[in-house]
Write a protein that holds these residues in place. Structure first.
Motif, PDB file in Angstrom:
ATOM      1  N   GLY A   1     -68.359 100.956  30.455  1.00 48.43           N
ATOM      2  CA  GLY A   1     -69.156 100.830  31.667  1.00 48.43           C
ATOM      3  C   GLY A   1     -70.640 100.677  31.394  1.00 48.43           C
ATOM      4  O   GLY A   1     -71.370 100.098  32.204  1.00 48.43           O
ATOM      5  N   ARG A   2     -71.090 101.165  30.255  1.00 43.56           N
ATOM      6  CA  ARG A   2     -72.499 101.025  29.876  1.00 43.56           C
ATOM      7  C   ARG A   2     -72.765  99.743  29.102  1.00 43.56           C
ATOM      8  O   ARG A   2     -73.882  99.494  28.649  1.00 43.56           O
ATOM      9  CB  ARG A   2     -72.923 102.240  29.047  1.00 43.56           C
TER      10      ARG A   2
ATOM     11  N   ALA B   1     -65.219  97.818  33.275  1.00 41.67           N
ATOM     12  CA  ALA B   1     -66.612  98.251  33.282  1.00 41.67           C
ATOM     13  C   ALA B   1     -67.100  98.546  34.696  1.00 41.67           C
ATOM     14  O   ALA B   1     -67.786  99.542  34.951  1.00 41.67           O
ATOM     15  CB  ALA B   1     -67.490  97.189  32.625  1.00 41.67           C
TER      16      ALA B   1
ATOM     17  N   TRP C   1     -65.185  99.370  37.245  1.00 41.64           N
ATOM     18  CA  TRP C   1     -64.481 100.576  37.694  1.00 41.64           C
ATOM     19  C   TRP C   1     -65.206 101.820  37.177  1.00 41.64           C
ATOM     20  O   TRP C   1     -65.422 102.784  37.903  1.00 41.64           O
ATOM     21  CB  TRP C   1     -63.046 100.546  37.176  1.00 41.64           C
ATOM     22  N   ALA C   2     -65.592 101.771  35.899  1.00 40.27           N
ATOM     23  CA  ALA C   2     -66.274 102.919  35.294  1.00 40.27           C
ATOM     24  C   ALA C   2     -67.609 103.191  35.967  1.00 40.27           C
ATOM     25  O   ALA C   2     -67.974 104.344  36.222  1.00 40.27           O
ATOM     26  CB  ALA C   2     -66.478 102.666  33.796  1.00 40.27           C
ATOM     27  N   GLN C   3     -68.339 102.131  36.273  1.00 42.30           N
ATOM     28  CA  GLN C   3     -69.639 102.301  36.905  1.00 42.30           C
ATOM     29  C   GLN C   3     -69.525 102.922  38.295  1.00 42.30           C
ATOM     30  O   GLN C   3     -70.412 103.644  38.743  1.00 42.30           O
ATOM     31  CB  GLN C   3     -70.352 100.954  36.962  1.00 42.30           C
TER      32      GLN C   3
ATOM     33  N   ALA D   1     -70.970 106.680  33.019  1.00 43.78           N
ATOM     34  CA  ALA D   1     -71.038 105.251  32.727  1.00 43.78           C
ATOM     35  C   ALA D   1     -72.357 104.642  33.196  1.00 43.78           C
ATOM     36  O   ALA D   1     -72.721 103.560  32.771  1.00 43.78           O
ATOM     37  CB  ALA D   1     -69.874 104.510  33.382  1.00 43.78           C
ATOM     38  N   THR D   2     -73.065 105.299  34.073  1.00 43.69           N
ATOM     39  CA  THR D   2     -74.325 104.747  34.577  1.00 43.69           C
ATOM     40  C   THR D   2     -75.528 105.450  33.974  1.00 43.69           C
ATOM     41  O   THR D   2     -76.658 105.089  34.268  1.00 43.69           O
ATOM     42  CB  THR D   2     -74.387 104.883  36.108  1.00 43.69           C
TER      43      THR D   2
END
Length: 223
Positions: free
Chosen positions: A171-172, A210, A212-214, A220-221
């Protein structure tokens, strides 16, 4: 003793757009950056495919709407024939179907033509590093459109601790090699975790994971 200068690696970019003015403008922008250069320009997807073997670009900057072979078709063929060449879509269109078609064809990033010049250069650099930049204006649409509407996303608790760590780093924007280094595990292990994660959260590719993770993982953020 004579000192030596270490040159920064240069990112080779193939510009594909049917408008000559746009191609020239992008060439000036890219060649003006110290770490990248234009290795070729094409007016449609067919020309791009012909140029790739000789130009050997790291990144193809691909328009979507072009006469002859369009960008989606060209992206699919590049992904099949030249898997080491990354395709970054640069287009005016942000509708769900075009974004989905481009990502399904193999594009690893998607930015809009009205993006800031510095942001476009950063997106090219990100793609060259193995990351997947996606314009934030279309990110949420893509996330909801590509998720199965029949099932809500499972809570993060259903993922193992290691899967959560891997997913957060995806996500990052980190590539598999960077994730492996950060967690002290093998790159093949990262890939295995991602295969499991994709199934658990109901996505089909890294870009959707990614996003979804954010949305679901606070880590992730964070920087």
């Amino acid at each position: 003793m004579t000192g030596t200068t270490t040159e920064l690696p240069t990112i080779g970019v193939l510009v594909v757009d049917d408008h000559a003015l746009m191609r020239q403008g992008l060439r000036g922008l890219i060649d003006g950056a110290a770490d990248m250069r234009v290795v070729g320009m094409a007016a449609d997807g067919g020309q791009a495919l012909d140029l790739i073997p000789e130009a050997s670009p790291d990144v193809v900057l691909m328009d979507l709407s072009m006469p002859g072979m369009d960008g989606v078709t060209a992206t699919g063929r590049i992904s099949e024939r030249h898997p080491d060449t990354a395709v970054l879509v640069l287009t005016s269109f942000s509708d769900q179907q075009r974004v989905t078609d481009a990502l399904d064809a193999g594009a690893v990033g998607y930015v809009l033509k009205d993006t800031e010049p510095a942001d476009l250069l950063d997106a090219i650099r990100a793609v060259a590093r193995g990351q997947s930049p996606l314009d934030p204006r279309v990110a949420r649409v893509v996330l909801h459109g590509r998720r199965s509407p029949a099932a809500a996303p499972p809570p993060p608790a259903e993922l193992t601790d290691r899967e959560l760590e891997v997913l957060a780093l995806v996500g990052r924007g980190l590539a598999n090699k960077q994730i492996a280094r950060a967690l002290g595990i093998r790159e093949a292990t990262v890939k295995a975790h991602l295969t499991s994660v994709f199934q658990r959260i109901g996505v089909r590719d890294r870009t959707s994971a990614a996003l979804w993770a954010q949305e679901h993982l606070p880590r992730a953020t964070s920087a």
